[in-house]
Design a protein around this motif. Structure first.
Motif, PDB file in Angstrom:
ATOM      1  N   PHE A  40       1.014  -1.341   0.114  1.00  0.00           N
ATOM      2  CA  PHE A  40      -0.153  -0.075   0.006  1.00  0.00           C
ATOM      3  C   PHE A  40       1.036   1.236   0.014  1.00  0.00           C
ATOM      4  CE2 PHE A  40       1.137  -0.052   4.414  1.00  0.00           C
ATOM      5  CZ  PHE A  40       1.242   0.973   4.774  1.00  0.00           C
ATOM      6  N   VAL A  41       0.063   2.229  -0.278  1.00  0.00           N
ATOM      7  CA  VAL A  41       0.648   3.719  -0.076  1.00  0.00           C
ATOM      8  C   VAL A  41      -0.329   4.491   0.584  1.00  0.00           C
ATOM      9  CG1 VAL A  41       0.014   4.609  -2.158  1.00  0.00           C
ATOM     10  CG2 VAL A  41       2.144   5.786  -0.955  1.00  0.00           C
ATOM     11  N   GLN A  42       0.103   5.601   1.603  1.00  0.00           N
ATOM     12  CA  GLN A  42      -0.738   6.241   2.457  1.00  0.00           C
ATOM     13  C   GLN A  42      -0.856   7.638   1.968  1.00  0.00           C
ATOM     14  OE1 GLN A  42      -0.042   6.720   6.499  1.00  0.00           O
ATOM     15  NE2 GLN A  42      -2.009   7.533   7.009  1.00  0.00           N
ATOM     16  N   ILE A  43      -1.739   8.310   1.426  1.00  0.00           N
ATOM     17  CA  ILE A  43      -2.023   9.641   1.440  1.00  0.00           C
ATOM     18  C   ILE A  43      -3.073  10.035   2.232  1.00  0.00           C
ATOM     19  CG2 ILE A  43      -2.485  11.356  -0.596  1.00  0.00           C
ATOM     20  CD1 ILE A  43      -1.613   9.259  -2.813  1.00  0.00           C
ATOM     21  N   ASP A  44      -2.613  11.235   2.716  1.00  0.00           N
ATOM     22  CA  ASP A  44      -3.359  11.768   4.048  1.00  0.00           C
ATOM     23  C   ASP A  44      -3.814  10.565   4.698  1.00  0.00           C
ATOM     24  OD1 ASP A  44      -3.180  14.432   2.894  1.00  0.00           O
ATOM     25  OD2 ASP A  44      -4.535  14.023   1.519  1.00  0.00           O
ATOM     26  N   ALA A  54      -5.961   7.925   3.921  1.00  0.00           N
ATOM     27  CA  ALA A  54      -6.448   7.011   2.992  1.00  0.00           C
ATOM     28  C   ALA A  54      -5.260   5.975   2.519  1.00  0.00           C
ATOM     29  CB  ALA A  54      -7.088   7.361   1.862  1.00  0.00           C
ATOM     30  N   PHE A  55      -5.563   5.014   2.465  1.00  0.00           N
ATOM     31  CA  PHE A  55      -4.496   3.925   2.013  1.00  0.00           C
ATOM     32  C   PHE A  55      -5.151   3.428   0.571  1.00  0.00           C
ATOM     33  CE2 PHE A  55      -4.981   3.920   6.539  1.00  0.00           C
ATOM     34  CZ  PHE A  55      -3.815   4.129   7.139  1.00  0.00           C
ATOM     35  N   TYR A  56      -3.980   3.277  -0.287  1.00  0.00           N
ATOM     36  CA  TYR A  56      -4.216   2.893  -1.695  1.00  0.00           C
ATOM     37  C   TYR A  56      -3.353   1.494  -1.807  1.00  0.00           C
ATOM     38  CZ  TYR A  56      -6.453   7.469  -1.852  1.00  0.00           C
ATOM     39  OH  TYR A  56      -7.104   8.412  -1.689  1.00  0.00           O
ATOM     40  N   ILE A  57      -4.252   0.721  -2.889  1.00  0.00           N
ATOM     41  CA  ILE A  57      -3.506  -0.528  -3.303  1.00  0.00           C
ATOM     42  C   ILE A  57      -3.781  -0.857  -4.630  1.00  0.00           C
ATOM     43  CG2 ILE A  57      -3.688  -1.544  -0.819  1.00  0.00           C
ATOM     44  CD1 ILE A  57      -6.136  -3.074  -1.667  1.00  0.00           C
ATOM     45  N   LEU A  58      -2.873  -1.562  -5.211  1.00  0.00           N
ATOM     46  CA  LEU A  58      -2.996  -1.893  -6.876  1.00  0.00           C
ATOM     47  C   LEU A  58      -3.123  -3.386  -6.501  1.00  0.00           C
ATOM     48  CD1 LEU A  58      -2.952  -0.471  -9.675  1.00  0.00           C
ATOM     49  CD2 LEU A  58      -0.411  -1.049  -9.453  1.00  0.00           C
ATOM     50  N   VAL A  59      -4.287  -3.803  -7.117  1.00  0.00           N
ATOM     51  CA  VAL A  59      -4.693  -5.144  -7.004  1.00  0.00           C
ATOM     52  C   VAL A  59      -5.101  -5.846  -8.351  1.00  0.00           C
ATOM     53  CG1 VAL A  59      -4.893  -5.038  -4.580  1.00  0.00           C
ATOM     54  CG2 VAL A  59      -6.868  -4.587  -5.713  1.00  0.00           C
ATOM     55  N   SER A  60      -4.926  -6.937  -8.275  1.00  0.00           N
ATOM     56  CA  SER A  60      -5.381  -7.622  -9.531  1.00  0.00           C
ATOM     57  C   SER A  60      -6.770  -8.550  -9.293  1.00  0.00           C
ATOM     58  CB  SER A  60      -4.399  -8.940  -9.827  1.00  0.00           C
ATOM     59  OG  SER A  60      -4.802  -9.842 -11.035  1.00  0.00           O
ATOM     60  N   ILE A  63      -1.215   8.573  -7.434  1.00  0.00           N
ATOM     61  CA  ILE A  63      -1.293   7.552  -6.521  1.00  0.00           C
ATOM     62  C   ILE A  63      -0.261   6.625  -7.194  1.00  0.00           C
ATOM     63  CG2 ILE A  63      -2.429   5.670  -5.388  1.00  0.00           C
ATOM     64  CD1 ILE A  63      -4.864   7.653  -5.614  1.00  0.00           C
ATOM     65  N   VAL A  64      -0.478   6.094  -8.279  1.00  0.00           N
ATOM     66  CA  VAL A  64       0.539   5.043  -8.923  1.00  0.00           C
ATOM     67  C   VAL A  64       2.120   5.598  -8.693  1.00  0.00           C
ATOM     68  CG1 VAL A  64       1.338   3.828 -11.014  1.00  0.00           C
ATOM     69  CG2 VAL A  64      -1.226   4.006 -10.255  1.00  0.00           C
ATOM     70  N   GLY A  65       2.145   6.950  -8.988  1.00  0.00           N
ATOM     71  CA  GLY A  65       3.579   7.480  -8.958  1.00  0.00           C
ATOM     72  C   GLY A  65       3.993   7.398  -7.388  1.00  0.00           C
ATOM     73  N   LYS A  66       3.162   7.373  -6.654  1.00  0.00           N
ATOM     74  CA  LYS A  66       3.594   7.249  -4.877  1.00  0.00           C
ATOM     75  C   LYS A  66       3.875   5.775  -4.749  1.00  0.00           C
ATOM     76  CE  LYS A  66       1.984  11.485  -3.167  1.00  0.00           C
ATOM     77  NZ  LYS A  66       1.746  12.261  -2.301  1.00  0.00           N
ATOM     78  N   LEU A  67       3.038   4.674  -5.491  1.00  0.00           N
ATOM     79  CA  LEU A  67       3.273   3.639  -5.109  1.00  0.00           C
ATOM     80  C   LEU A  67       4.824   3.195  -5.735  1.00  0.00           C
ATOM     81  CD1 LEU A  67      -0.291   2.099  -6.066  1.00  0.00           C
ATOM     82  CD2 LEU A  67       1.038   1.695  -3.936  1.00  0.00           C
ATOM     83  N   LYS A  68       4.989   3.601  -6.995  1.00  0.00           N
ATOM     84  CA  LYS A  68       6.447   3.273  -7.514  1.00  0.00           C
ATOM     85  C   LYS A  68       7.513   3.832  -6.666  1.00  0.00           C
ATOM     86  CE  LYS A  68       4.772   4.068 -12.353  1.00  0.00           C
ATOM     87  NZ  LYS A  68       4.615   4.748 -13.691  1.00  0.00           N
ATOM     88  N   VAL A  69       7.432   5.061  -5.831  1.00  0.00           N
ATOM     89  CA  VAL A  69       8.227   5.435  -5.080  1.00  0.00           C
ATOM     90  C   VAL A  69       8.521   4.502  -3.943  1.00  0.00           C
ATOM     91  CG1 VAL A  69       9.066   7.200  -3.543  1.00  0.00           C
ATOM     92  CG2 VAL A  69       8.190   7.978  -5.784  1.00  0.00           C
ATOM     93  N   THR A  70       7.461   4.090  -3.490  1.00  0.00           N
ATOM     94  CA  THR A  70       7.407   3.055  -2.281  1.00  0.00           C
ATOM     95  C   THR A  70       7.697   1.659  -2.707  1.00  0.00           C
ATOM     96  OG1 THR A  70       5.669   4.629  -1.347  1.00  0.00           O
ATOM     97  CG2 THR A  70       5.885   2.432  -0.234  1.00  0.00           C
ATOM     98  N   HIS A  71       7.320   1.052  -3.667  1.00  0.00           N
ATOM     99  CA  HIS A  71       7.513  -0.284  -3.835  1.00  0.00           C
ATOM    100  C   HIS A  71       8.326  -0.602  -5.054  1.00  0.00           C
ATOM    101  CE1 HIS A  71       5.016  -0.902  -0.431  1.00  0.00           C
ATOM    102  NE2 HIS A  71       3.894  -0.178  -0.922  1.00  0.00           N
ATOM    103  N   GLY A  72       8.925   0.336  -5.970  1.00  0.00           N
ATOM    104  CA  GLY A  72       9.658  -0.048  -6.980  1.00  0.00           C
ATOM    105  C   GLY A  72       9.135  -0.180  -8.319  1.00  0.00           C
ATOM    106  N   LYS A  73      10.136  -0.481  -9.121  1.00  0.00           N
ATOM    107  CA  LYS A  73       9.668  -0.774 -10.696  1.00  0.00           C
ATOM    108  C   LYS A  73       8.603  -1.572 -10.890  1.00  0.00           C
ATOM    109  CE  LYS A  73      14.294   0.814 -11.983  1.00  0.00           C
ATOM    110  NZ  LYS A  73      15.446   0.737 -13.018  1.00  0.00           N
TER     111      LYS A  73
END
Length: 183
Positions: A56-60, A62-68, A122-132
């Motif tokens: 996940f990534v937290q923004i304010d 809220a928590f955001y997840i990229l899921v399949s 949000i995806v940009g912040k996920l990239k920073v947190t969790h990589g390529k």
């Protein structure tokens, strides 16, 4: 006997004071900051439970997840039902497995539309947190971006140390005025 009573009364007063002393909200935020993935609890249309996890990534607040959609929890989340989210201290780091520090949150679920400004941020912040890896999976059409927005929750940091948490992840009050009882 009177001395014993005073000692017990002193101990109870000390315990009562500890319960009324709220742990600092930064402890909650520190637990979140030290966690890379959340544990998810969802239910399907028939009410069948499913547990899983997601980075996940937290923004304010809220928590955001990229899921399949290959995962059961994604279908459950995409249908807009509320979810429960847990952050928990690493077992290897805890002194007592029964008293692991943890934060459990009830959350409203939202889906972020693909290729919008919000999606890209949000995806940009996920990239920073969790990589390529996020570059790869964010391009896959079966992956969706989910927002988990806290409603209320519970923070536990030891035996008899449980607190209500509000939607802003702020400690409200001790959850229980009754101590654990022995047989």
């Amino acid at each position: 006997m009177k001395t014993n009573f005073i000692f017990m009364n002193h101990t109870n007063t000390q315990e009562d004071a500890q319960k009324k002393t709220k742990p600092l909200t930064p402890k909650v935020k520190e637990l979140i900051a030290n966690t890379k993935s959340i544990i998810l609890a969802t239910v399907d249309a028939e009410g069948n439970p499913n547990s899983s996890y997601a980075p996940f990534v937290q923004i304010d607040n809220a928590f955001y997840i990229l899921v399949s959609f290959m995962a059961r929890h994604t279908k459950n989340l995409s249908e807009g039902r509320n979810a429960s989210v847990m952050f928990i201290e690493d077992e290897a780091a805890t002194k007592q497995v029964y008293a692991r520090e943890r934060l459990t949150i009830e959350a409203v679920v939202s889906q972020i539309e693909r290729d919008t400004e919000e999606w890209n941020q949000i995806v940009g912040k996920l990239k920073v947190t969790h990589g390529k890896v996020v570059d790869v999976i964010s391009e896959m059409k079966d992956f969706i971006l989910i927002g988990l927005h806290p409603i209320k929750g519970s923070y536990v940091n030891g035996f008899g140390s449980a607190y209500f948490v509000d939607e802003n992840l702020e400690i409200l009050e001790h959850r229980n005025d009754v101590n654990h009882q022995s047989k």
